[in-house]
Structures are given as C-alpha cells and as structure tokens.
Design an enzyme around this catalytic site. Sequence first.
Site, mmCIF file in Angstrom:
data_model
loop_
_atom_site.group_PDB
_atom_site.id
_atom_site.type_symbol
_atom_site.label_atom_id
_atom_site.label_comp_id
_atom_site.label_asym_id
_atom_site.label_seq_id
_atom_site.Cartn_x
_atom_site.Cartn_y
_atom_site.Cartn_z
ATOM 1 N N LYS A 1 0.914 -1.122 0.111
ATOM 2 C CA LYS A 1 0.110 0.054 -0.044
ATOM 3 C C LYS A 1 0.955 1.161 0.066
ATOM 4 O O LYS A 1 2.143 1.235 0.391
ATOM 5 C CB LYS A 1 -0.909 0.122 1.135
ATOM 6 C CG LYS A 1 -2.057 0.835 1.126
ATOM 7 C CD LYS A 1 -3.364 0.082 0.147
ATOM 8 C CE LYS A 1 -4.342 1.020 0.009
ATOM 9 N NZ LYS A 1 -5.537 0.034 -0.695
ATOM 10 N N GLY B 1 -5.372 2.756 -7.803
ATOM 11 C CA GLY B 1 -5.976 3.734 -6.731
ATOM 12 C C GLY B 1 -6.357 3.315 -5.432
ATOM 13 O O GLY B 1 -6.410 1.833 -5.188
ATOM 14 N N ASP B 2 -6.863 4.272 -4.626
ATOM 15 C CA ASP B 2 -7.646 4.043 -3.434
ATOM 16 C C ASP B 2 -8.276 5.117 -3.098
ATOM 17 O O ASP B 2 -8.361 5.973 -4.042
ATOM 18 C CB ASP B 2 -6.604 3.573 -2.406
ATOM 19 C CG ASP B 2 -7.447 3.088 -1.098
ATOM 20 O OD1 ASP B 2 -7.799 1.831 -0.901
ATOM 21 O OD2 ASP B 2 -7.443 3.735 -0.146
#
Length: 450
Positions: free
Chosen positions: A126, A165-166
Amino acid sequence: MNKYIDEVLEKLVQKNENEKEFIQAATEVLVSLKPVIEKNPNYQKTALLERLTEPERIITFRVPWVDDNGAVQVNRGYRVQFSGAIGPFKGGLRFHPSVNQSIMKFLGFEQVFKNALTTLPIGGAKGGSDFDPKGKSDNEIMRFCQSFMNELQRHISHNLDVPAGDIGVGAREVGYLFGQYRKIKNTFEAGVLTGKGLEYGGSLARKEATGFGLIYFVREMLKANNIDLKNKTAIISGSGNVAIYACQKAAEYGVKVVAMSDSNGSIYDQNGIDLNEIKRIKEVERLRIKEYQKKYPNSIYTENKEGEIPSIYRIKADIILPCATQNDINIDCAKILVQNGAIAIGEGANMPTSNEAIEYFINNNVLLAPAKAANAGGVATSALEMSQNSMRYSWSFEEVDNKLDCIMTNIFNTCYKTAKEYNLGINYAAAANIAAFKKVSAAMDAQGII
Ligand code: NDP
Ligand code: 2IT
C-alpha cells in the site's frame, strides 16, 4: 488463547505502540489464526508470524510541489511493500490528509491476505500521501502526482511493485502518475500501474470492479443462508468509486438503496437514491453530497457531528454497505444497526468495522462479508489488467465481469468451506483470514527464511 500468538502480539504492540490501526488489523488476524497455529509447531520455529507482521520494506519520501499561488508545499509519500511471497507487491495509493505510517501498514498487511484470496499471483503493498486533493485544481493535482512519481519510480515496475488507486486516487491521478513514469523511464511499461484509462492499457470493468465484486460476494453469502437480495433495502456509506458501483449493481439485483454519504453527512431518499445524480455530483462536478437536495428537495440531508457515529448509520435498512473509510462502525454503531434489524454487513471499505463490532455482529447472527474477501474484486481485476497488459490484448467488458463474478463466488466458497472445516459458524472473517494465511504461509515456508 495461544501462547505463541500472545507473545507475538505483545512484541508487536511494544514495537509499534503508536500504530493503532496496524495493531488493530494484526490483532484481528492473529487471534483468528489460533486453530491453524495450534496444529503446526513449525510456525513458531520459523518465526512465521513475526515475519508475516513485519513489512519486507517501508519507503518514505519527500514530495515537494508548487501550488497555483506559487507557494511551495511539502507532503510525505509512502510505499509499504508488505509481502512479495506470492507475486509482485500490489496495492493501491491513498491521498488523504489522515494518511500516516500506521494506516499504510494496516492497509498493506490486509492487502497480503486479500490478494492471496483472489488466487491470482500478487503480493501485498500500500502507499500514498498525506496530501489533501480536496479543493485542488487539476494542475495542482498533476504537479503533485508528478513529484510523487519522481521518487516512487525508483521502487516500482511491472515485476516488482504495481500500484493502483484507493481513496483520493482515481483515473485522473493514475493518468498523471503513468505519464510521469513513462517520461522518466522512457518506456511504455503498461503493467506498472493498474486502474489506467481505457485508451492506454486500462481494463474494462476495473472502475466498476470493487463495487460489483462486493455485491457478487454479498449475493453468494445471502444465498448460502437462504436469503434473497431482491426487494431488500440498503444504505451505503461513502459516495466514491466503491460506493457508486456497489449501488449500481445492488439496484440491478432489485435492492433499494435509500441512503449514501460523504465525510460531511448523509442523504436519505425514501424513493431510492438516483445514482445518475450522485455520479454527476461526485464523478463529474466533484461536489459535496448535500448538493443532491437541489434536485430532490424531499430527500433528507443530515450533517455528521464530531465524535458521533456517522449519521447514515441511524437510517434503517436490511443491508449495510460501509464503503468509505476505516473504523466507521464502532460498537455503539453496531448496536444501533442490530437494533434496527440489519441482516447483513458487506464491507466495501478496508477495516470499516472495529474488532469489537465484528464480534458483536456475529454473536447477533448478522452476516458479515469481511473486507479482505468482499472487496477483493478491485485488486483481482487489477491483476486481470496486468494479464491483459502482458498479452498486449484486451478482453470485453462481459469477459472481465464474468471472470470477476467467478473470482468473487470462488472467494465466498473458500470462506464458506473454511468456516465449516474449522467450526466457525458464520464467522467468515476468521475463515477468510485462515484461508489466506494457509496460502501465504505455504509460499513463505517454501522460500526459506527471508
Ligand atoms: P474514493 O476516494 O473514491 O471515495 C471515498 C469515499 O469515502 C468518499 O465518499 C469520501 O468522502 C469518503 N471518505 C473518505 N475518507 C473519509 C473519512 N475519513 N471520513 C468519512 N468519509 C470518508 O475512494 P474509494 O471508493 O476508492 O475507497 C473507499 C474505500 O474502499 C476505502 O476504504 C478503500 O480503501 C476501499 N477500497 C477501494 C478499492 C478500490 O478499488 N478503489 C478496492 C478495495 C477497497 P469525502 O469525499 O467527503 O472525503
Ligand atoms: O484496497 C484495495 O484493494 C485497493 N485499493 C485496490 C488495489 C489494487 O491494486 O487494485
């Protein structure tokens, strides 16, 4: 409890005392692994849990950029490469002012398990920044993304680490990030990022995948418990990428979505939310959800209050789909939802429910679709995007969507079988952790002490 798990958790808390989200995520997983750990003393000998909870690598870096007024701004960038045991590091980037190392580590840790459940060859990572995209111009977003990539490019490639993406990172940001990577590396390496635009190597159905996948998982979970999705009501927290496409697919199955929200408040529409209006407000205009009332004056907008549970969770519905952020649903909130007769919770967001609230739902026979399994459709479709990039070919929307449906159905079946095997009842959260752990730990074992 188990002595080895206790010791690992105790050390983990000591070592990471300021990282409350990471401790929360690690505790939830480790506690649930008890039945597997007890069967195999080798895990302790090889310090498997200690290695599993320590990221392979954490990168932090400076992101300087110039705003539209000519002022220099400095943000902090992160990439947590948590585990590469079953494939290249893979996971999204989050741009939000709340981003810190604890949040990056909890998301990276959970990504390892989620990615294992997809059955596709991807490790867990992440990244992101404490940059706040709200109110920024397109040019500011572009300059920020370019500066972020100036540093990140050293640490990623299609075989090493593949971001996507996030929160706060969608097609626009991925486009700017990809452009800068291509310029620096002087090569068209399509598989270095996923969630790309369709014109330059993106996959059809990636945009829809997390929300659609969530509903496929919830459909299977309800079916296994003899409940039909049709004619149920739902509330969906958030109104971003995951929330919007969960709403679209839920409506296709005959669910009436009566409320959605953003960080400021919630909108309730007893006739069912008009998703096209939400898409206009959020995807096109990038405005606040309150705007919905201009077109629908009879809908009810309720502002969130600091320190109180988000207003949307006071609205009655059969199915609750948290699709905003972590720790949305605490124990007080869970009690209200149970009192209001909720049948099922489908976690679109990562870790939207506190550990105490998860336990409360399960003890009260509320079906809970755990995030690591239920929102895996996004990253699974990212892996399908990587496959298409490798083949220099692209599949139709239907082909990708069918593969996504199969993957989500398979993930549910894995949770269901594991729950049966370990006598877990409806605790699909523990089942998902155990099933994912088996795969990751076997890969780690095979690769020696690294
Ligand atoms: P978006 O940025 O598209 O949307 C985020 C939504 O959540 C917005 O409505 C936002 O409201 C709300 N939100 C964000 N932060 C907060 C906060 N601190 N408090 C209250 N509301 C908040 O992100 P996504 O839809 O992509 O992500 C939503 C969730 O799903 C996240 O937990 C993410 O990690 C998870 N997820 C995303 C995947 C993906 O493919 N995108 C895959 C799997 C999980 P506002 O505009 O007011 O900030
Ligand atoms: O949390 C997640 O699974 C994502 N944000 C998607 C990650 C990805 O690589 O597609």
